[in-house]
Design an enzyme around this catalytic site. Structure first.
Site, PDB file in Angstrom:
ATOM      1  N   HIS A  16       0.841  -1.440  -0.153  1.00  0.00           N
ATOM      2  CA  HIS A  16       0.060   0.079  -0.003  1.00  0.00           C
ATOM      3  C   HIS A  16       0.900   1.116   0.177  1.00  0.00           C
ATOM      4  CE1 HIS A  16      -3.517  -2.524   1.876  1.00  0.00           C
ATOM      5  NE2 HIS A  16      -3.454  -2.564   0.762  1.00  0.00           N
ATOM      6  N   THR A  17       0.227   2.465  -0.453  1.00  0.00           N
ATOM      7  CA  THR A  17       0.950   3.571  -0.238  1.00  0.00           C
ATOM      8  C   THR A  17       1.495   3.819   1.249  1.00  0.00           C
ATOM      9  OG1 THR A  17      -0.602   4.193  -2.009  1.00  0.00           O
ATOM     10  CG2 THR A  17       1.087   5.762  -1.196  1.00  0.00           C
ATOM     11  N   GLN A  18       2.794   4.106   1.156  1.00  0.00           N
ATOM     12  CA  GLN A  18       3.276   4.482   2.581  1.00  0.00           C
ATOM     13  C   GLN A  18       3.634   5.911   2.813  1.00  0.00           C
ATOM     14  OE1 GLN A  18       3.966   1.613   4.865  1.00  0.00           O
ATOM     15  NE2 GLN A  18       2.841   0.719   3.301  1.00  0.00           N
TER      16      GLN A  18
END
Lengths: 295, 241
Positions: free
Chosen positions: A32-34
């Site tokens: 996922h986008t961090q």
């Protein structure tokens, strides 16, 4: 032959060989986008009597690199404009998502022609019918408040999946009249929603560095809802331009080119190539305490 | 019970191209007693269901199917307010139950809903009245009646169609009651016990009027024609208690 239920409908192992389940398993972990990658910075907006003005600069940054120009403000329809801060690719995803939403909306609540039942076939009522069809488009379609609520639910859903859309969005426009007063004039609408789905409204709003640098200036112009009724479009636009200049002076991730949109009941005026004008860097001489100066 | 070999399920066409299960469902609507409307609805027994603050439905046919559909409509209406901050359009909710009812006519093992609905209220596009049938057919109407003996009520509505556009709220209620009266058999009367009226309007939430709230309307509507003696208890329409 294998007659067990789990083998039903499957290729026979004795002919095709055992199925290699590795084909189904992903070769890498789900990610996922961090953190945002390519980012836009400040969006600032201000309500005035009869409308809202919103502005955002046209820079997309990659860390401290000024990467390329971007569309920062987007017209959704005649009643709503969106300003995006944060991740640019998530903004583009939302842009496509909202285009699909707009098309869906136009099918279900567009002009409405042909949806109204014909009353009778006399001439007089035919005229009435034509009139009612003209008016039917009014009051339908998504107003700014509808769009804001939808985006809030969307962003909250995404953060609940632990996969947030890394944006802070300002929604500016006109709200739909309350159901029990359909004739009321549409009110200026300005609310924000962030990557957690947190939503709130105020007479003036800003994202990114604008929240620190522009918001205090805007609050001097419109401290509360009462003040909104007292200022006109020209004053509001002037205040926003002044803030864009301050941001250009002080925010290192900004640009002197910006988009500016004004939403009133006449519709949306969006200009994507505004410049910061009347710059004077003389004040820079007096600044002390940063960088390498020794005196 | 069965008329022929082609009415066991709703996915088999008869050689004439008919789907008997759907036709039976439409018969079920005609068994239910009248509901009628011109922006107002009325009936006896609990036949008007307020769905959201801006609209309600009136039913004829199987009340339990109407409950299923009205629960679905309530849920969809709330979803619209929650995710879009707006009351759902009547055309939209009508299409949704229309689609739902239609899928019931093309899946083996399912049956069509045995209920017809009138969906009435006001949305962003103004006042609307929709008719819904078990086959999934929906249409927008100016005035409509469904249910047993509703033909007389529809005839009344058709005769007075021109007046509705200009009529006041009170006049529309009177038209509604007169049309409803038409659907009753000769010796029956509309009373506060067997009638209810739902009214939805611009700047007015949908509201259900029942019992004594109706006495004023009933009196003024039928004052001239009320030469007949007071109906005795046994003569009025039977009331579910």
């Amino acid at each position: 032959m294998n007659h067990l239920p789990q083998a039903w409908g499957r290729p026979r192992d004795d002919i095709y060989g055992a199925y290699n389940h590795a084909h189904l398993a992903p070769s890498h972990p789900t990610t996922h986008t961090q953190s945002p990658i390519v980012t836009g910075t400040s969006v600032i907006a201000l309500k005035f009597r009869g409308g809202v003005v919103i502005a955002a600069d046209n820079l997309a940054s990659y860390g401290s690199l000024a990467l390329h120009r971007r569309e920062a403000a987007e017209k959704f329809n005649d009643k709503a404009v969106l300003g995006f801060g944060g991740d640019v690719s998530d903004m583009q995803y939302l842009d496509r998502y909202l285009n699909a939403l707009a098309i869906r909306e136009n099918y279900s609540s567009g002009s409405g022609a042909g949806e109204k039942a014909s009353s009778t076939s006399t001439d007089a009522s035919e005229e009435e019918r034509a009139e009612s069809l003209d008016n039917e488009g009014a009051g339908t379609g998504m107003a700014a408040n509808n769009l804001h609520k939808y985006l809030q639910k969307l962003l909250y859903r995404r953060r609940s999946d632990f996969n947030p859309l890394w944006n802070h969005i300002l929604i500016a426009g006109l709200s739909s009249p309350p159901p029990n007063a359909p004739d009321a004039s549409p009110q200026p609408f300005l609310k924000s929603v962030d990557l957690l789905g947190t939503a709130f409204g105020a007479p003036s709003l800003a994202t990114g560095f604008g929240a620190h640098l522009a918001q205090p200036i805007l609050r001097r112009v419109v401290p509360d809802e009462e003040a909104v009724k007292k200022i006109d479009e020209a004053t509001a636009v002037e205040a926003i331009r002044e803030c864009m200049k301050v941001l250009w002076y002080r925010d290192a991730r900004s640009l002197d080119r910006y988009s500016l949109a004004v939403v009133t009941k006449e519709g949306v005026r969006l200009s994507e190539d505004e410049r910061v004008e009347g710059q004077s860097w003389e004040f820079a001489e007096g600044i002390r305490g940063y960088g390498t100066q020794v005196v | 019970m069965f008329r022929n070999n082609y009415d066991n399920d709703s996915v088999t066409f008869s050689p004439q191209g008919r789907i008997f299960q759907v036709e039976y469902a439409q018969e079920a609507v005609k068994q239910g007693s009248v509901v009628r409307n011109a922006e107002e609805l009325s009936s006896y027994q609990k036949k008007i269901i307020p769905i959201d603050s801006h609209y309600g439905v009136a039913l004829a046919g199987l009340a339990s199917d109407a409950r299923v559909l009205s629960n679905f409509m309530k849920q969809q209406s709330l979803a619209s307010r929650l995710t879009y901050d707006r009351p759902i359009l009547l055309s939209e909710i009508t299409h949704r139950i229309g689609d739902r009812a239609q899928t019931n006519t093309q899946h083996y093992g399912k049956r069509p809903y045995g209920v017809g609905l009138l969906i009435a209220g006001v949305d962003a596009k103004g006042p609307h009245l929709f008719e819904f049938q078990p086959s999934g057919v929906t249409q927008e109407m100016v005035a409509c009646g469904i249910g047993a003996r509703s033909q007389m009520a529809r005839t009344y509505l058709e005769r007075n169609l021109e007046q509705f556009a200009e009529a006041s709220r009170e006049e529309l209620v009177k038209h509604a009651l007169r049309a409803l009266k038409e659907s009753l058999s000769q010796d029956k009367e509309l009373t506060v016990d067997n009638t209810s009226v739902g009214v939805g309007g611009v700047k007015e939430d949908f509201k259900l009027y029942e019992g004594q709230e109706l006495s004023g309307w009933l009196e003024t509507t039928f004052e001239n024609m009320n030469t007949a003696p007071e109906p005795e208890a046994g003569e009025s329409m039977e009331v579910d208690s």
